[in-house]
Each structure stands twice: as structure tokens, then as C-alpha cells.
Design a protein around this motif. Structure first.
Motif, short mmCIF file in Angstrom:
data_model
loop_
_atom_site.label_atom_id
_atom_site.label_comp_id
_atom_site.label_asym_id
_atom_site.label_seq_id
_atom_site.Cartn_x
_atom_site.Cartn_y
_atom_site.Cartn_z
N ALA A 92 83.86 7.03 20.79
CA ALA A 92 83.09 6.64 22.24
C ALA A 92 84.06 7.29 23.41
O ALA A 92 85.08 7.49 23.05
CB ALA A 92 83.10 5.17 22.46
N GLY A 93 83.09 7.62 24.29
CA GLY A 93 83.60 8.08 25.69
C GLY A 93 82.85 9.44 26.04
O GLY A 93 82.03 9.92 25.34
N GLU A 94 83.31 10.11 27.05
CA GLU A 94 82.61 10.89 27.55
C GLU A 94 83.63 12.01 28.40
O GLU A 94 84.76 11.43 28.83
CB GLU A 94 81.51 10.71 28.67
CG GLU A 94 81.97 10.05 29.87
CD GLU A 94 80.91 9.83 31.00
OE1 GLU A 94 79.83 10.41 30.92
OE2 GLU A 94 80.95 8.97 31.67
N TRP A 95 83.08 13.30 28.29
CA TRP A 95 84.18 14.42 29.16
C TRP A 95 83.70 14.21 30.60
O TRP A 95 82.67 14.63 30.65
CB TRP A 95 84.12 15.66 28.32
CG TRP A 95 84.73 15.74 26.88
CD1 TRP A 95 84.18 15.59 25.64
CD2 TRP A 95 86.19 15.99 26.80
NE1 TRP A 95 85.18 15.59 24.79
CE2 TRP A 95 86.47 15.98 25.34
CE3 TRP A 95 87.31 16.31 27.63
CZ2 TRP A 95 87.83 16.31 24.93
CZ3 TRP A 95 88.38 16.54 27.01
CH2 TRP A 95 88.60 16.52 25.64
N LEU A 96 84.58 13.92 31.22
CA LEU A 96 84.43 14.11 32.87
C LEU A 96 84.09 15.58 33.17
O LEU A 96 83.35 16.23 33.93
CB LEU A 96 85.49 13.60 33.60
CG LEU A 96 85.64 12.26 33.59
CD1 LEU A 96 86.61 11.57 34.50
CD2 LEU A 96 84.42 11.19 33.88
N PHE A 97 84.88 16.55 32.54
CA PHE A 97 84.83 17.95 32.53
C PHE A 97 85.47 18.26 31.23
O PHE A 97 86.50 17.87 30.78
CB PHE A 97 84.96 18.68 33.27
CG PHE A 97 86.49 18.87 33.75
CD1 PHE A 97 87.20 19.77 33.22
CD2 PHE A 97 87.15 17.97 34.96
CE1 PHE A 97 88.66 19.99 33.84
CE2 PHE A 97 88.51 18.23 35.00
CZ PHE A 97 89.35 19.06 34.47
N LYS A 98 85.06 19.33 30.43
CA LYS A 98 85.61 19.58 29.12
C LYS A 98 86.33 21.02 29.32
O LYS A 98 87.25 21.05 28.66
CB LYS A 98 84.43 19.63 27.98
CG LYS A 98 85.22 19.88 26.52
CD LYS A 98 84.32 19.46 25.41
CE LYS A 98 85.13 19.51 24.23
NZ LYS A 98 84.01 18.92 22.98
#
Length: 542
Positions: A92-98
Motif C-alpha cells: 500500500a502507498g503511493e509515490w509522491l514522485f518516483k
């Protein structure tokens, strides 16, 4: 017992952290003798700020220490992006920027790139480079007091190891003594801005099992969002050494003594999502993020650089990079004045150029913290509400609308909405690859020790000859290059005049810090007179 003023030096640097050490490196590259005093016994042991942006790395490249920094940063060379997640268990989670440079477009703009190098790894590289260049760097030496007159600064320094005082007489003092800056306080310089934003306790710890939990998510930083255990996790070696920033709320009466080892272990385990995670706390340090900018960057012969001049939210690592760039801006100006090649009026441009950049950048840093929901940051109304968006225009695109520049548009914003490095006065000069014999170099590699005039080998206007005559007659450090003669574009399809916003009959003058000082898009009737007046105005010699 006070000794006589046995130490005489052109520049005294107070503070030996990132910005003070960078000041020493840049002055050393320009041949300026200097003394640095730092009250601590050595370089930082805590893996603090780590993001060195592309503009900072350009400066370190020209200073000859980029390879050493990359070697020191090798452990984190594969880490990119900021992840936000409820815990690290599961996916779970997301990249704010990768990726900081998706698609590799940065290579068109710069000969280098971002570098992730923690402060405890970077400072020893700067220290070694500074000493190699002849810098007199003294740790466990503390500035006790200073006074200035029309001819210089007299400073009283305590050698803490020997418990003895000595006096230093310097032409100029550069204060890189941190956000609480005793020098700034002594000068009575006030600050503007919202002030304190949020506080953290930075915890270093060892965990052998955490690497398995993280897996292949090679982030720069991970914001963990459990409402009872939020914070920011940062890898030190991707294996067993880590840092965790735990929110601290002194505004609610919370004290540092409350952050016991047991509490920190419990907090980190819950944030990560592994109740039995091995957590060995190895150190802790408190810090308060703030947005403040000094109302003056200098008074008399004393100059503020780095945190003594500005504080910024840590999101984006703007603070340390802005400070290093302060030092670079000031160093060439001090060198020119001390060498008698420029009038003292050139030093006034330091405040005129760097303070607006700090005001604009600090506002962007706060906005980025809001955008990223930085753990522990609950902004007051209006704080962090400024422009958001891309980072490259902040890092590379900022401009000087006044100062040691001619032909600028004062109505333009300091930070543009987009990134256009086209040779406009007041902007960082464009990058393009050149050939000098068998050597491949960037245009940016030309700019460090002198003003540089670029003109076209095909022109009938004698810009090149005029520059050589002025340099010889007036003793000005002014190098001249004809593109198409001593230097040729590495890409035959690249037109340097188009890249620099001029024509084959025009010319462009670049400062030692790589910023465009002046540009003439077309030919002029008398290049000698034009160039002489331009150089004299920029250097305050007329």
C-alpha cells in the motif's frame, strides 16, 4: 589572556558545516587566503540533509570535487523518489514522485545531475578539498566577539582545546554560523517570515530486519502516516543503518526528555508496521523547521550565508543548496574586490541577488511541504499556500533581476513558471557540450575564475580582440572564446548562438559564477567602448 593580533587574513569564515566548508572550497579555488573557525570538534556525525541538487553539483563539478562526492554517495546512488504509505508492510502507498528526472531530460540542461549524499559523508569531502586548496580550517575554535571598522574586522577567537584566546584581523567576515547565528544577532539584523513551522526529533538507529521489509523500494525518503506513529524514514546504507524523523510538538508542552529510547523504538515499530522489529537507537538530535529570511545579508564587512541568512522547510532540500549557492555567489565577488579588480560596490550585489532568491525559494519549500503532507506539519493559515509545481525552475531557473547584471527585466519573477535557460541576463548560462581539441567540456566548465566573453568565429565584429585588449590594459580577469575557433560545438547540429539567444555578430558575457552578466544580440559600432563600459559598470570600477 588576550594575545596581539598575530593572525592577519583576507577572509574569516565562522562556521564549518556544509556552507562554511563550501565557502572555503570556493575561495580556495580562487586563490583567496582564508581562515575558518568551527566550535565543534569535527565534521557532522549525524546523517542530516542529503539532497544535493543539480545546480549545487554543477558548482562542485567546476570546483573539481564532483567525483569525490559521487564516490562518497555511492551507497545511495540507486535511491530515488519519495514514498508515502500507511506502513511498510504490504504494497500500500503511493509515490509522491518516483524519479527526480523521469525520461532523462535533465541531460539537455546540465552536464551533471542530482546527488544523494548525506551531510556526514559530504562534509569530510569538502574538508579535504578545502585543505588541499590551502584553507586554514580550525575545529574546536569558537568566535567569541568581533568588531569592525572602515578597514576590516577584528575578531576574538577561543581555541577551546588549549583554552586560549587569539585575535584575527580580517578584511571580511563570512558568517556561516547557523540559524541562531550569533553573528547575525550581534549585527542586529532582523528576520522576516512565518517563523517556526514544525519540529522533529531525528533518530539514527540500526535494524538488520528492516531492509527485508523495505524490499526493493529504493526511496530517498518514506513518509509513514499512522496517525499515532507518523514520521519520515530515510535509508543511510539500505542495509542496517536508518534515520527516522519523529514529529515533536513543543508548542503543546512536549519536552525532548519525553523521547526516551523505549518510546522511539515503539514509535518506529508501529510506523513501519512490524511490532517486533529490531530497533537499536544509536543517536538522536532535535531540529525545528522554519521559514525565515534575514532582512539584510550584510552589514559593513560582514556577510551572512546559509542558515544564518535563511531557514527553509526541509522538503526539497532547498535550504542547504541555497546556502551553498550563496557561498559561490559571494566568493567570486570577494576575490575580485580583494584582488583590486573590482570596486567594493560589487559586494552590495550579494544582498540584491541572493535575498530575493531565498524569499522565493523558502516560500516554495513550505508549499512543497504542504503538497507532500510532511509529517508533523500543520501549517497556519496562509503558510505554504504559494505556487507549487515543478522543481527544476526553482533549482535552475531562478534569476537575478538586479545586482551585478545588465539588461534584466525587473518585472520578471525571481522564479519563473517554466524553465527557459536561453542566455537572458540574470539567468544561469545555458549548457552545451563543446570540444577543445580532444577534450569534451560543457560551456559551464568555462566559468569560474574570470568573466568570460563568448563570440562567434564567423563574425566581423571584433568582440574577441576587444576583450583581449581590455583584459590586458585594465588588468581585468576576462577570458574570451570564439565558438567555431578555439572551441567548437560537440554536436554539429547545435547552434551556440541560438542556444544563447544571440546572433553570429553578437556576444554574451558570463560571470565567474556561471550567470549571464550582459548580452548583445547584434553587432555594435565600437565593441571596445561598449565592452569597457559594460565591464566597468559590472565590477564598479567606473
Amino acid at each position: 589572556m588576550h594575545q596581539k593580533a598575530v593572525h592577519r587574513v583576507p577572509v574569516l569564515i565562522v562556521g564549518g558545516s556544509l556552507v562554511g566548508l563550501s565557502t572555503s572550497v570556493f575561495l580556495g579555488r580562487l586563490g583567496v587566503p582564508h581562515l575558518l573557525v568551527e566550535r565543534h570538534s569535527g565534521t557532522s556525525r549525524h546523517p542530516r540533509g542529503r539532497g544535493n541538487n543539480v545546480r549545487t553539483m554543477e558548482l562542485f563539478r567546476v570546483a573539481g570535487i564532483e567525483p569525490d562526492i559521487k564516490e562518497a554517495a555511492s551507497l545511495l546512488a540507486g535511491n530515488h523518489g519519495i514514498l508515502q504509505a500507511p506502513t511498510l508492510v504490504g504494497d500500500a502507498g503511493e509515490w509522491l514522485f518516483k524519479h527526480i528526472d523521469p525520461g532523462g531530460g535533465l541531460a539537455r540542461l546540465s552536464p551533471t545531475g542530482w546527488c544523494l549524499c548525506s551531510q556526514n559523508d559530504l562534509e569530510p569531502v569538502l574538508l579535504e578539498g578545502a585543505r588541499r586548496l590551502g584553507g586554514d580550517l580550525r575545529y574546536s575554535h569558537q568566535l567569541e566577539s568581533f568588531e569592525q571598522d572602515a578597514d576590516g574586522v577584528r575578531a576574538l577567537v577561543l581555541d577551546r582545546g588549549a583554552d586560549k584566546h587569539y585575535t584575527v584581523r580580517a578584511d571580511y567576515l563570512v558568517a556561516a554560523d547557523g540559524p541562531r547565528s550569533p553573528v547575525r544577532t550581534r549585527l542586529g539584523i532582523t528576520q522576516s517570515g512565518p517563523g517556526a513551522l514544525f519540529a522533529n526529533v531525528s533518530v539514527t538507529f540500526r535494524s538488520k530486519l528492516l531492509a527485508d521489509v523495505v524490499g526493493d523500494r529504493r526511496f530517498i525518503c518514506c513518509y509513514l502516516t499512522d496517525e499515532n506513529a507518523d514520521g519520515a524514514l530515510l535509508p543511510v546504507d539500505n542495509q542496517e543503518h536508518w534515520v527516522f524523523h519523529v514529529p515533536w510538538h513543543p508548542e503543546n508542552g512536549e519536552t525532548l526528555d519525553e523521547f526516551t529510547e523505549e518510546r522511539l523504538q515503539r514509535h518506529i515499530r508501529r510506523a513501519v508496521g512490524v511490532p517486533d522489529l529490531d530497533v537499536e537507537v544509536t543517536g538522536k538530535a532535535s531540529w525545528i523547521a522554519a521559514e525565515r529570511v534575514a532582512d539584510q545579508y550584510s552589514r559593513g564587512r560582514v556577510f551572512l550565508v546559509g542558515d544564518s541568512a535563511h531557514e527553509m522547510s526541509p522538503t526539497g532540500a532547498f535550504g542547504s543548496n541555497t546556502g551553498i549557492q550563496d557561498a559561490h555567489n559571494l566568493a567570486w565577488k570577494l576575490a575580485a574586490v580583494l584582488d583590486g579588480r573590482a570596486g567594493t560596490g560589487l559586494l552590495d550585489s550579494y544582498h540584491a541577488e541572493r535575498r530575493p532568491v531565498a524569499l522565493a525559494t523558502s516560500a516554495r519549500a513550505s508549499a512543497r511541504s504542504v503538497e507532500h503532507s510532511h509529517p508533523g506539519f500543520a501549517p497556519a493559515p496562509g503558510v505554504g499556500s504559494g505556487r507549487r509545481g515543478g522543481i527544476l525552475n526553482v533549482v535552475l531557473g531562478y534569476r537575478y533581476t538586479e545586482g551585478a547584471v545588465l539588461g534584466t527585466d525587473a518585472e520578471q519573477p525571481v522564479i519563473p513558471d517554466g524553465l527557459k535557460l536561453t542566455g537572458a541576463p540574470g539567468t544561469r548560462a545555458p549548457h552545451m557540450w563543446l570540444r577543445r581539441g580532444s577534450e569534451r567540456l560543457s560551456t559551464l566548465d568555462l566559468y569560474e575564475r574570470s568573466l568570460v566573453l563568448l563570440s562567434d568565429a564567423r563574425t566581423t565584429t571584433n568582440w574577441h580582440e576587444a576583450a583581449l585588449r581590455i583584459a590586458e590594459a585594465q588588468g581585468v580577469r576576462l577570458d574570451a572564446h570564439r565558438i567555431g575557433a578555439d572551441l567548437t560545438p560537440d554536436d554539429t547540429a547545435a547552434d551556440w548562438t541560438e542556444v544563447h539567444g544571440t546572433t553570429r555578430d553578437g556576444a554574451i558575457l558570463i560571470r565567474p559564477d556561471g550567470f549571464v552578466a550582459w548580452r548583445s544580440p547584434e553587432a555594435v559600432p565600437d565593441p571596445d567602448t561598449t565592452l569597457r563600459k559594460t565591464v566597468g559598470t559590472l565590477l564598479h570600477t567606473v
